[in-house]
Write a protein that holds these residues in place. Sequence first.
Motif, PDB file in Angstrom:
ATOM      1  N   UNK A   1      36.425   8.979  66.855  1.00  0.00           N
ATOM      2  CA  UNK A   1      37.085  10.130  67.480  1.00  0.00           C
ATOM      3  C   UNK A   1      37.921   9.750  68.703  1.00  0.00           C
ATOM      4  N   UNK A   2      37.407   8.824  69.523  1.00  0.00           N
ATOM      5  CA  UNK A   2      38.159   8.393  70.704  1.00  0.00           C
ATOM      6  C   UNK A   2      39.437   7.668  70.284  1.00  0.00           C
ATOM      7  N   UNK A   3      39.320   6.795  69.271  1.00  0.00           N
ATOM      8  CA  UNK A   3      40.510   6.089  68.768  1.00  0.00           C
ATOM      9  C   UNK A   3      41.516   7.088  68.203  1.00  0.00           C
ATOM     10  N   UNK A   4      41.011   8.109  67.508  1.00  0.00           N
ATOM     11  CA  UNK A   4      41.894   9.152  66.963  1.00  0.00           C
ATOM     12  C   UNK A   4      42.630   9.861  68.094  1.00  0.00           C
ATOM     13  N   UNK A   5      41.909  10.147  69.191  1.00  0.00           N
ATOM     14  CA  UNK A   5      42.540  10.801  70.332  1.00  0.00           C
ATOM     15  C   UNK A   5      43.576   9.920  71.010  1.00  0.00           C
ATOM     16  N   UNK A   6      43.249   8.636  71.183  1.00  0.00           N
ATOM     17  CA  UNK A   6      44.172   7.703  71.843  1.00  0.00           C
ATOM     18  C   UNK A   6      45.446   7.522  71.014  1.00  0.00           C
TER      19      UNK A   6
ATOM     20  N   UNK B   1      42.029  18.131  71.310  1.00  0.00           N
ATOM     21  CA  UNK B   1      41.616  18.893  70.130  1.00  0.00           C
ATOM     22  C   UNK B   1      41.191  17.970  69.000  1.00  0.00           C
ATOM     23  N   UNK B   2      41.946  16.885  68.799  1.00  0.00           N
ATOM     24  CA  UNK B   2      41.621  15.933  67.731  1.00  0.00           C
ATOM     25  C   UNK B   2      40.260  15.281  67.990  1.00  0.00           C
ATOM     26  N   UNK B   3      39.990  14.909  69.236  1.00  0.00           N
ATOM     27  CA  UNK B   3      38.704  14.292  69.570  1.00  0.00           C
ATOM     28  C   UNK B   3      37.556  15.256  69.292  1.00  0.00           C
ATOM     29  N   UNK B   4      37.714  16.511  69.696  1.00  0.00           N
ATOM     30  CA  UNK B   4      36.662  17.514  69.484  1.00  0.00           C
ATOM     31  C   UNK B   4      36.395  17.703  67.995  1.00  0.00           C
ATOM     32  N   UNK B   5      37.469  17.819  67.196  1.00  0.00           N
ATOM     33  CA  UNK B   5      37.297  18.000  65.758  1.00  0.00           C
ATOM     34  C   UNK B   5      36.680  16.754  65.124  1.00  0.00           C
ATOM     35  N   UNK B   6      37.159  15.562  65.532  1.00  0.00           N
ATOM     36  CA  UNK B   6      36.693  14.321  64.922  1.00  0.00           C
ATOM     37  C   UNK B   6      35.222  14.055  65.222  1.00  0.00           C
TER      38      UNK B   6
END
Length: 258
Positions: A176-181, A210-215
């Motif tokens: 999720x963190x990588x997705x957010x970055x 938002x992406x981090x929260x969803x992921x």
Amino acid sequence: MKKRISLIIGLILVTTLLAGCMETNLPITSESEGFWNQYIVYPLSLFIVKVAEIVGGSFGLSIIIVTILLRLLILPLMIKQTKSSKAMQAMQPEMKALKEKYSSKDQKTQQKLQQETMELFQTYGVNPLAGCLPLIIQMPILIGIYHAIMRTPALQEHANFLWFDLAAPDPYYLLPVIAGITTFIQQKITMVGMENNPQMAMMLWLMPIMIIVFAINFPAALALYWVVGNLFMIIQTYFIKGPDLKAAAAGKAGGAKK
């Protein structure tokens, strides 16, 4: 721009709602009924399974390959979106001049403003809705992949990839963190030349969060899909907007010397 941001947020919320409301506990098969199952979820599930068979049974590699192929499929739309965004940026001074010229709020003046604005769009060859089309197309794919992941028995049985289980959220929150970055980087590159736009500045931070929260809450396979898609978009945007990126870098270097 405000309408576009509202549309993006609305589509993400609809995606979350649909993902939660639709049946995710029934295995998807060729016998599954309904338009959504037959034409979206099952084809994606079958595609993922077949690619996994080709790459030695790795569903993680399969999702990476499927993501790249899907991105290549919508690449012409994304290129059109980028060109439309650049044209919109170029016409902003004229748009501002029109708003100042027709600043009165009476109906006749506003109709004239709308008319000349549409003529300006035609002059620059810009479709105001073109920027949202790729996102609208991606949402059914994103929901479809979510359901394909959750409802493909073979994937549930062979779901391990790297350090995570594809069918469950990443226990270490790394993906999720990588997705957010990667979302942040992709947004940053996309908005080169539009740094003074407050709405774009807001999206630069809002989308990654938002992406981090969803992921964090969705299966890791979906986060993997998002990360690979972001990396593809970063490379794609870099090549399409290369001159703009070089000009922006040169401008910053010149400012630093002063």
